[in-house]
Design a protein around this motif. Structure first.
Motif, mmCIF file in Angstrom:
data_model
loop_
_atom_site.group_PDB
_atom_site.id
_atom_site.type_symbol
_atom_site.label_atom_id
_atom_site.label_comp_id
_atom_site.label_asym_id
_atom_site.label_seq_id
_atom_site.Cartn_x
_atom_site.Cartn_y
_atom_site.Cartn_z
ATOM 1 N N VAL A 127 0.863 -1.172 0.000
ATOM 2 C CA VAL A 127 0.000 0.000 0.000
ATOM 3 C C VAL A 127 0.903 1.225 0.000
ATOM 4 O O VAL A 127 1.825 1.322 0.819
ATOM 5 N N VAL A 128 0.652 2.158 -0.917
ATOM 6 C CA VAL A 128 1.530 3.320 -1.045
ATOM 7 C C VAL A 128 0.695 4.580 -1.198
ATOM 8 O O VAL A 128 -0.429 4.551 -1.723
ATOM 9 N N GLU A 129 1.251 5.680 -0.740
ATOM 10 C CA GLU A 129 0.634 6.966 -1.021
ATOM 11 C C GLU A 129 0.933 7.357 -2.459
ATOM 12 O O GLU A 129 2.046 7.139 -2.968
ATOM 13 N N ASP A 130 -0.058 7.953 -3.105
ATOM 14 C CA ASP A 130 0.094 8.327 -4.506
ATOM 15 C C ASP A 130 1.287 9.248 -4.727
ATOM 16 O O ASP A 130 1.902 9.241 -5.809
ATOM 17 N N ARG A 131 1.628 10.066 -3.718
ATOM 18 C CA ARG A 131 2.730 11.014 -3.854
ATOM 19 C C ARG A 131 4.077 10.342 -4.061
ATOM 20 O O ARG A 131 5.063 10.999 -4.380
ATOM 21 N N LEU A 132 4.123 9.028 -3.858
ATOM 22 C CA LEU A 132 5.374 8.324 -4.130
ATOM 23 C C LEU A 132 5.770 8.485 -5.595
ATOM 24 O O LEU A 132 6.954 8.428 -5.937
ATOM 25 N N GLY A 133 4.768 8.694 -6.450
ATOM 26 C CA GLY A 133 5.055 8.992 -7.855
ATOM 27 C C GLY A 133 4.707 7.851 -8.779
ATOM 28 O O GLY A 133 4.929 6.671 -8.464
ATOM 29 N N ALA A 134 4.176 8.192 -9.950
ATOM 30 C CA ALA A 134 3.734 7.182 -10.908
ATOM 31 C C ALA A 134 4.883 6.297 -11.371
ATOM 32 O O ALA A 134 4.709 5.086 -11.579
ATOM 33 N N ASP A 135 6.070 6.875 -11.564
ATOM 34 C CA ASP A 135 7.207 6.076 -12.037
ATOM 35 C C ASP A 135 7.614 5.042 -10.997
ATOM 36 O O ASP A 135 7.912 3.879 -11.338
ATOM 37 N N VAL A 136 7.663 5.455 -9.724
ATOM 38 C CA VAL A 136 8.039 4.516 -8.664
ATOM 39 C C VAL A 136 6.984 3.424 -8.531
ATOM 40 O O VAL A 136 7.311 2.231 -8.425
ATOM 41 N N VAL A 137 5.716 3.816 -8.571
ATOM 42 C CA VAL A 137 4.643 2.828 -8.462
ATOM 43 C C VAL A 137 4.704 1.835 -9.625
ATOM 44 O O VAL A 137 4.598 0.622 -9.426
ATOM 45 N N ALA A 138 4.893 2.354 -10.837
ATOM 46 C CA ALA A 138 4.991 1.463 -11.994
ATOM 47 C C ALA A 138 6.172 0.512 -11.843
ATOM 48 O O ALA A 138 6.089 -0.666 -12.219
ATOM 49 N N GLY A 139 7.268 1.004 -11.302
ATOM 50 C CA GLY A 139 8.423 0.143 -11.080
ATOM 51 C C GLY A 139 8.149 -0.952 -10.069
ATOM 52 O O GLY A 139 8.577 -2.102 -10.248
ATOM 53 N N LEU A 140 7.412 -0.620 -9.008
ATOM 54 C CA LEU A 140 7.055 -1.633 -8.015
ATOM 55 C C LEU A 140 6.142 -2.690 -8.623
ATOM 56 O O LEU A 140 6.295 -3.892 -8.364
ATOM 57 N N VAL A 141 5.191 -2.256 -9.425
ATOM 58 C CA VAL A 141 4.295 -3.205 -10.096
ATOM 59 C C VAL A 141 5.095 -4.123 -11.019
ATOM 60 O O VAL A 141 4.870 -5.337 -11.065
ATOM 61 N N ALA A 142 6.042 -3.563 -11.745
ATOM 62 C CA ALA A 142 6.870 -4.366 -12.655
ATOM 63 C C ALA A 142 7.676 -5.408 -11.896
ATOM 64 O O ALA A 142 7.996 -6.474 -12.436
ATOM 65 N N ARG A 143 7.988 -5.105 -10.632
ATOM 66 C CA ARG A 143 8.729 -6.066 -9.806
ATOM 67 C C ARG A 143 7.807 -7.120 -9.185
ATOM 68 O O ARG A 143 8.283 -8.006 -8.473
ATOM 69 N N GLY A 144 6.507 -7.009 -9.388
ATOM 70 C CA GLY A 144 5.573 -8.012 -8.888
ATOM 71 C C GLY A 144 4.802 -7.627 -7.651
ATOM 72 O O GLY A 144 4.032 -8.444 -7.121
ATOM 73 N N HIS A 145 4.966 -6.405 -7.153
ATOM 74 C CA HIS A 145 4.185 -5.969 -5.999
ATOM 75 C C HIS A 145 2.735 -5.736 -6.404
ATOM 76 O O HIS A 145 2.455 -5.174 -7.477
ATOM 77 N N GLN A 146 1.813 -6.170 -5.589
ATOM 78 C CA GLN A 146 0.387 -5.906 -5.792
ATOM 79 C C GLN A 146 0.056 -4.595 -5.090
ATOM 80 O O GLN A 146 -0.214 -4.566 -3.889
ATOM 81 N N VAL A 147 0.121 -3.517 -5.820
ATOM 82 C CA VAL A 147 0.103 -2.183 -5.232
ATOM 83 C C VAL A 147 -1.322 -1.660 -5.085
ATOM 84 O O VAL A 147 -2.128 -1.741 -6.013
ATOM 85 N N THR A 148 -1.608 -1.113 -3.927
ATOM 86 C CA THR A 148 -2.852 -0.402 -3.672
ATOM 87 C C THR A 148 -2.518 1.064 -3.432
ATOM 88 O O THR A 148 -1.662 1.376 -2.592
ATOM 89 N N LEU A 149 -3.146 1.938 -4.185
ATOM 90 C CA LEU A 149 -2.945 3.377 -4.000
ATOM 91 C C LEU A 149 -3.854 3.876 -2.888
ATOM 92 O O LEU A 149 -5.059 3.630 -2.890
ATOM 93 N N ALA A 150 -3.283 4.609 -1.953
ATOM 94 C CA ALA A 150 -4.020 5.006 -0.758
ATOM 95 C C ALA A 150 -4.488 6.450 -0.786
ATOM 96 O O ALA A 150 -5.241 6.864 0.091
ATOM 97 N N GLY A 151 -4.049 7.222 -1.772
ATOM 98 C CA GLY A 151 -4.308 8.658 -1.750
ATOM 99 C C GLY A 151 -3.030 9.403 -1.434
ATOM 100 O O GLY A 151 -2.013 8.814 -1.052
ATOM 101 N N ASP A 152 -3.066 10.718 -1.568
ATOM 102 C CA ASP A 152 -1.840 11.501 -1.393
ATOM 103 C C ASP A 152 -1.380 11.574 0.064
ATOM 104 O O ASP A 152 -0.192 11.503 0.356
ATOM 105 N N TRP A 153 -2.319 11.774 0.991
ATOM 106 C CA TRP A 153 -1.977 11.960 2.406
ATOM 107 C C TRP A 153 -2.865 11.018 3.215
ATOM 108 O O TRP A 153 -3.866 11.430 3.779
#
Length: 610
Positions: free
Chosen positions: A551-577
């Motif tokens: 679970v990550v805050e959206d402010r982590l950034g789209a590139d970082v989130v996409a990278g985590l997904v590419a590594r196999g993490h099942q990512v849930t976006l939680a919102g900015d704050w």
């Protein structure tokens, strides 16, 4: 300096400091205010854990253990006979013996300077004269209004006296709880009038707590009431259980990391998870310790999974100290570090301890309700948005709410945990970090005459005799409460903590990495984007997990989130704050300069000082 999850608690603590009270006097005063003003996150029927250092012996961190044990009647056989395979998430069967109040009074007796009457004046005032109701409290009451009306009439009377859900900002009182606190003050006063010492008078107040609360609880829980499994059960707690409990001081568990000593509870809590994660990460390059980057976020998540797996395999009341020493050793950390690969793990992988059979893992329960629908990030499968998140802990609930609120309980009162937190440091160098929790208004029915309910900490035990966290009468459940103290050169320099159940140590790890490695200020570290893993059995009913979940805050950034997904993490976006409610206080031993920081998420935490 004082910092907490509610401005009135911070203000009360600071008022004590302004009148030459110590950090311990101030923390006690603020904590009792938290019972009143954050009743959906903690209460006097709950528990607390603290870690502190004194100006007289600054190099010796001490744990204040206010975690009550399972009642004598809380046996696996009894719960199984009730048709249960898990301890419920709401109702009196989930209640450990209340531990918070006795713990705070013990701290006041041995390390404070004020009287019970003086430190309780703030809480009594807010309980008897009123305080503005938080919007989150109103939302919580609204979500369980049906449960209160149909099954918990004492809670309906307490929180919905005219049959309606109170409005945010409405002035509310709790005269019954004010009466309980006043009984403690009166007991202290009688003892002093009879010539008792300050310590003996505070002990008289502790005895009064047991005498008032125990019989009321025993009589009330005998009547079956609705639990989170949808059935009616009677509780098993007795007056004797309440009378038998005394809080205690314990030696802290510590490791060193980048020139600092980090102090936590023993493995009866989840505190060593943070220590294990730090040891795993210690041998890595700084570039892999920045949670704001793809590589850093991935590495932190994988280290946390490994530490959490050991928690679920090895931690519990009475855990073998030889086992803990091995789990915190350099050699073991190196073995675990080597397991971190380029891809996200979707397994629970506890380590082994020489000469000790590895206990069986609990059943891994998945829930479709926790699986986010993919597609919130275009072109990135495996990313989803949760039904609801929280500034305390992301929680899937039956009622969708705004992402910036605390966990909303389901229709039967089950909540995936949250709590509150307070940190205080004084001009002499006394420093305390404490996490009070449990006894949420939605935990179980309000006990008549007391104005509060019991907690649900026993849901963190397993109905499995082979588990180190098995339900056992007289044993403490493996609590998620986990405050932190940081020392440098034998002097306390930072106290920190956060609500958030299984996420508490995860969010604190981010803060420590950013402060101790990244050079952030504490406030910058608290404000920075947060993340955590859900790839482990949850500590809260129904105890589910999300394989490779992050679970990550959206402010982590789209590139970082996409990278985590590419590594196999099942990512849930939680919102900015949305993630975490960290607070902290600091002290520079060289200059005596004090600092404090609080969480902006939810616009409720507050730091103050001068």
């Amino acid at each position: 300096m004082a910092a907490s999850t509610h401005w009135l608690a911070t203000a009360s603590a600071q008022a004590v400091l302004e009148r030459d009270g110590t950090a311990f006097d101030a923390a006690v005063a603020g904590a009792f205010v938290l019972h009143v003003v954050e009743p959906h996150l903690n209460g006097p029927g709950g528990d607390m854990t603290g870690v502190f250092a004194t100006a007289d012996d600054p190099g010796r961190p001490v744990v204040l253990a206010g975690q009550g044990p399972a009642p004598a009647g809380a046996t696996i056989e009894h719960y199984r006979a009730q048709g249960l395979d898990l301890v419920p998430g709401s109702g009196a069967l989930a209640a450990a013996v209340p531990g918070a109040v006795d713990a705070w009074l013990l701290l006041l007796r041995d390390h404070g300077t004020w009287s019970v009457a003086d430190v309780l004046r703030f809480a009594i005032g807010y309980a008897r004269d009123g305080h503005p109701l938080l919007g989150r409290v109103a939302a919580t009451i609204g979500s369980v209004a049906g449960l209160f009306r149909e099954h918990w009439p004492t809670s309906a009377q307490r929180w919905m006296p005219d049959g309606r859900v109170p409005e945010p900002g409405e002035m509310v009182t709790d005269p019954e709880y004010a009466g309980v606190l006043e009984a403690l003050v009166e007991a202290e006063g009688r003892a002093l009038a009879d010539g008792a010492s300050r310590a003996a008078a505070i002990d008289a107040a502790r005895d009064a707590w047991r005498d008032v609360v125990g019989p009321a609880v025993e009589e009330f829980v005998r009547t079956p009431h609705r639990h989170s499994d949808g059935a009616d059960h009677a509780g098993v707690m007795t007056a004797a259980d309440v009378a038998a409990f005394s809080a205690s001081f314990e030696e802290a568990t510590t490791v060193t990391f980048r020139g600092h000593t980090v102090a936590k509870t023993g493995p009866w809590g989840q505190g060593p998870v943070l220590l294990q994660a730090l040891k795993i990460l210690e041998g890595l390059d700084d570039s892999l310790l920045d949670p704001s980057t793809e590589a850093g976020a991935h590495t932190v998540l994988e280290a946390l999974k490994l530490a959490m797996a050991d928690r679920d395999a090895w931690y519990g009341e009475g855990a073998d100290p030889v086992v803990l020493a091995h789990l915190l050793s350099d050699g073991y950390a190196a073995e675990r570090r080597a397991l971190i690969g380029e891809r996200a793990s979707a397994e629970v992988r506890p380590g082994s301890v020489p000469g000790r059979p590895t206990p069986p893992l609990p059943a891994l329960r998945t829930s479709s309700a926790l699986t986010a629908a993919p597609g919130s990030l275009p072109g990135a499968p495996g990313v989803g948005e949760p039904t609801v998140t929280s500034v305390g802990e992301p929680t899937v609930a039956a009622v969708p709410v705004d992402a910036a609120v605390d966990p909303v309980p389901d229709a039967l009162g089950a909540t995936r945990g949250d709590t509150c937190h307070i940190d205080v440091v004084d001009r002499w160098g006394n420093m305390v970090s404490a996490t009070p929790s449990g006894g949420w208004l939605q935990s179980s029915p309000t006990v008549p005459g007391l104005g509060f309910c019991l907690g649900t900490r026993l849901q963190m035990t397993w109905l499995d005799e082979s588990s180190p966290s098995a339900l056992r009468p007289g044993a403490r459940p493996r609590t998620t409460l986990t405050p932190t103290l940081v020392l440098r050169d034998g002097q306390p320099v930072m106290a920190l903590g956060s609500p958030g159940g299984d996420q508490q140590d995860q969010w604190q790890l981010l803060m420590l990495l950013r402060v101790l490695v990244g050079g952030y200020t504490p406030q910058e570290a608290i404000d920075a984007p947060a993340l955590h893993t859900t790839s482990m059995p949850g500590s809260f009913w129904p105890r589910t997990w999300t394989p490779a979940g992050a679970v990550v805050e959206d402010r982590l950034g789209a590139d970082v989130v996409a990278g985590l997904v590419a590594r196999g993490h099942q990512v849930t976006l939680a919102g900015d704050w949305a993630l975490g409610r960290l607070s902290a206080v600091t002290r520079d031993p060289g200059t005596g300069l004090l600092g404090a920081a609080a969480n902006p998420r939810g616009a409720q935490g507050y730091a103050a000082g001068r």
